[in-house]
Write a protein that holds these residues in place. Structure first.
Motif, PDB file in Angstrom:
ATOM      1  N   ARG A   1       0.837  -1.193   0.000  1.00 41.61           N
ATOM      2  CA  ARG A   1       0.000   0.000   0.000  1.00 41.61           C
ATOM      3  C   ARG A   1       0.874   1.246   0.000  1.00 41.61           C
ATOM      4  O   ARG A   1       2.027   1.219   0.443  1.00 41.61           O
ATOM      5  CB  ARG A   1      -0.928   0.024   1.216  1.00 41.61           C
ATOM      6  N   GLN A   2       0.291   2.332  -0.513  1.00 47.31           N
ATOM      7  CA  GLN A   2       1.019   3.592  -0.575  1.00 47.31           C
ATOM      8  C   GLN A   2       0.079   4.728  -0.214  1.00 47.31           C
ATOM      9  O   GLN A   2      -0.921   4.955  -0.902  1.00 47.31           O
ATOM     10  CB  GLN A   2       1.607   3.807  -1.966  1.00 47.31           C
ATOM     11  N   ALA A   3       0.408   5.406   0.869  1.00 50.43           N
ATOM     12  CA  ALA A   3      -0.351   6.570   1.305  1.00 50.43           C
ATOM     13  C   ALA A   3       0.261   7.813   0.680  1.00 50.43           C
ATOM     14  O   ALA A   3       1.436   7.816   0.299  1.00 50.43           O
ATOM     15  CB  ALA A   3      -0.332   6.665   2.825  1.00 50.43           C
ATOM     16  N   PRO A   4      -0.503   8.895   0.567  1.00 50.31           N
ATOM     17  CA  PRO A   4       0.021  10.123  -0.033  1.00 50.31           C
ATOM     18  C   PRO A   4       1.281  10.604   0.678  1.00 50.31           C
ATOM     19  O   PRO A   4       1.324  10.683   1.912  1.00 50.31           O
ATOM     20  CB  PRO A   4      -1.127  11.112   0.161  1.00 50.31           C
ATOM     21  N   GLY A   5       2.307  10.888  -0.105  1.00 47.66           N
ATOM     22  CA  GLY A   5       3.543  11.402   0.446  1.00 47.66           C
ATOM     23  C   GLY A   5       4.428  10.367   1.102  1.00 47.66           C
ATOM     24  O   GLY A   5       5.470  10.715   1.675  1.00 47.66           O
ATOM     25  N   LYS A   6       4.034   9.107   1.029  1.00 46.32           N
ATOM     26  CA  LYS A   6       4.821   8.044   1.667  1.00 46.32           C
ATOM     27  C   LYS A   6       5.264   7.023   0.639  1.00 46.32           C
ATOM     28  O   LYS A   6       4.705   6.929  -0.449  1.00 46.32           O
ATOM     29  CB  LYS A   6       4.000   7.371   2.764  1.00 46.32           C
ATOM     30  N   GLU A   7       6.260   6.239   1.020  1.00 44.87           N
ATOM     31  CA  GLU A   7       6.738   5.181   0.140  1.00 44.87           C
ATOM     32  C   GLU A   7       5.766   3.997   0.178  1.00 44.87           C
ATOM     33  O   GLU A   7       5.028   3.805   1.139  1.00 44.87           O
ATOM     34  CB  GLU A   7       8.133   4.733   0.572  1.00 44.87           C
ATOM     35  N   ARG A   8       5.813   3.218  -0.889  1.00 40.80           N
ATOM     36  CA  ARG A   8       5.004   2.006  -0.934  1.00 40.80           C
ATOM     37  C   ARG A   8       5.528   1.032   0.124  1.00 40.80           C
ATOM     38  O   ARG A   8       6.739   0.797   0.217  1.00 40.80           O
ATOM     39  CB  ARG A   8       5.078   1.388  -2.330  1.00 40.80           C
ATOM     40  N   GLU A   9       4.619   0.459   0.902  1.00 40.01           N
ATOM     41  CA  GLU A   9       5.033  -0.427   1.983  1.00 40.01           C
ATOM     42  C   GLU A   9       4.360  -1.788   1.898  1.00 40.01           C
ATOM     43  O   GLU A   9       3.230  -1.929   1.416  1.00 40.01           O
ATOM     44  CB  GLU A   9       4.722   0.203   3.352  1.00 40.01           C
ATOM     45  N   PHE A  10       5.050  -2.781   2.407  1.00 39.56           N
ATOM     46  CA  PHE A  10       4.551  -4.145   2.438  1.00 39.56           C
ATOM     47  C   PHE A  10       3.382  -4.260   3.413  1.00 39.56           C
ATOM     48  O   PHE A  10       3.405  -3.698   4.515  1.00 39.56           O
ATOM     49  CB  PHE A  10       5.683  -5.076   2.879  1.00 39.56           C
ATOM     50  N   VAL A  11       2.362  -5.022   3.016  1.00 45.21           N
ATOM     51  CA  VAL A  11       1.223  -5.295   3.884  1.00 45.21           C
ATOM     52  C   VAL A  11       1.148  -6.781   4.229  1.00 45.21           C
ATOM     53  O   VAL A  11       1.110  -7.148   5.399  1.00 45.21           O
ATOM     54  CB  VAL A  11      -0.102  -4.852   3.228  1.00 45.21           C
ATOM     55  N   ALA A  12       1.125  -7.627   3.191  1.00 43.57           N
ATOM     56  CA  ALA A  12       0.974  -9.061   3.417  1.00 43.57           C
ATOM     57  C   ALA A  12       1.460  -9.823   2.205  1.00 43.57           C
ATOM     58  O   ALA A  12       1.499  -9.284   1.093  1.00 43.57           O
ATOM     59  CB  ALA A  12      -0.483  -9.410   3.705  1.00 43.57           C
ATOM     60  N   ALA A  13       1.817 -11.090   2.421  1.00 45.21           N
ATOM     61  CA  ALA A  13       2.235 -11.963   1.328  1.00 45.21           C
ATOM     62  C   ALA A  13       1.808 -13.383   1.635  1.00 45.21           C
ATOM     63  O   ALA A  13       1.639 -13.762   2.806  1.00 45.21           O
ATOM     64  CB  ALA A  13       3.743 -11.893   1.111  1.00 45.21           C
ATOM     65  N   ILE A  14       1.647 -14.152   0.569  1.00 42.33           N
ATOM     66  CA  ILE A  14       1.255 -15.554   0.701  1.00 42.33           C
ATOM     67  C   ILE A  14       2.038 -16.354  -0.321  1.00 42.33           C
ATOM     68  O   ILE A  14       2.226 -15.918  -1.462  1.00 42.33           O
ATOM     69  CB  ILE A  14      -0.279 -15.706   0.499  1.00 42.33           C
ATOM     70  N   THR A  15       2.529 -17.508   0.069  1.00 44.76           N
ATOM     71  CA  THR A  15       3.288 -18.359  -0.834  1.00 44.76           C
ATOM     72  C   THR A  15       2.392 -18.929  -1.932  1.00 44.76           C
ATOM     73  O   THR A  15       1.162 -18.892  -1.831  1.00 44.76           O
ATOM     74  CB  THR A  15       3.969 -19.497  -0.068  1.00 44.76           C
ATOM     75  N   TRP A  16       3.024 -19.507  -2.961  1.00 39.05           N
ATOM     76  CA  TRP A  16       2.263 -19.953  -4.120  1.00 39.05           C
ATOM     77  C   TRP A  16       1.213 -21.001  -3.756  1.00 39.05           C
ATOM     78  O   TRP A  16       0.132 -21.034  -4.359  1.00 39.05           O
ATOM     79  CB  TRP A  16       3.214 -20.523  -5.180  1.00 39.05           C
ATOM     80  N   ASN A  17       1.523 -21.833  -2.749  1.00 38.19           N
ATOM     81  CA  ASN A  17       0.592 -22.902  -2.383  1.00 38.19           C
ATOM     82  C   ASN A  17      -0.211 -22.549  -1.129  1.00 38.19           C
ATOM     83  O   ASN A  17      -0.891 -23.403  -0.571  1.00 38.19           O
ATOM     84  CB  ASN A  17       1.345 -24.205  -2.163  1.00 38.19           C
ATOM     85  N   ALA A  18      -0.107 -21.304  -0.680  1.00 33.57           N
ATOM     86  CA  ALA A  18      -0.844 -20.814   0.483  1.00 33.57           C
ATOM     87  C   ALA A  18      -0.421 -21.476   1.790  1.00 33.57           C
ATOM     88  O   ALA A  18      -1.141 -21.354   2.791  1.00 33.57           O
ATOM     89  CB  ALA A  18      -2.349 -20.960   0.283  1.00 33.57           C
ATOM     90  N   ASP A  19       0.731 -22.123   1.797  1.00 34.42           N
ATOM     91  CA  ASP A  19       1.185 -22.774   3.034  1.00 34.42           C
ATOM     92  C   ASP A  19       1.649 -21.766   4.080  1.00 34.42           C
ATOM     93  O   ASP A  19       1.577 -22.044   5.282  1.00 34.42           O
ATOM     94  CB  ASP A  19       2.339 -23.736   2.716  1.00 34.42           C
TER      95      ASP A  19
END
Length: 121
Positions: free
Chosen positions: A38-56
């Motif tokens: 996500r990226q808020a105004p005036g801020k750098e893009r930041e990580f929120v969440a990730a999931i592996t290819w098999n959802a493990d």
């Protein structure tokens, strides 16, 4: 090649919920990790969440743990981000991305156009 299209953003009051969806084209989606940034105004893009290819495995930034849930349905080439107990500080453009399992933008070569999430206090 992967094309990603996000949807589900909008305006919600603090404490409310939204579910973001990410529609992916291309078979590579099912073999790669998926992330939300996500990226808020005036801020750098930041990580929120990730999931592996098999959802493990799933990963979250500390500020959303316990409130957001990332998931995917490889049979439908779809990814999701369920966001509960939203706070004004969650306001940002949210991007779906596909690539390596990581918390940095450089690990992800494929990006959607983003969907706006606005949380009012």
């Amino acid at each position: 090649q992967v094309q990603l299209v996000e949807s589900g953003g909008g305006l919600v009051q603090a404490g409310g919920s939204l579910r973001l969806s990410c529609a992916a084209s291309g078979r590579i989606f099912t073999t790669k990790a998926m992330g939300w940034f996500r990226q808020a105004p005036g801020k750098e893009r930041e990580f929120v969440a990730a999931i592996t290819w098999n959802a493990d495995n799933t990963y979250y930034t500390d500020s959303v743990k316990g409130r957001f849930t990332i998931s995917r349905d490889n049979a439908k080439n779809m990814g999701y981000l369920q966001m509960n107990s939203l706070k004004p500080e969650d306001t940002a453009v949210y991007y779906c991305t596909v690539g390596a399992t990581a918390m940095v933008t450089t690990a992800y070569p494929y990006w959607g156009q983003g969907t706006q999430v606005t949380v009012s206090s």
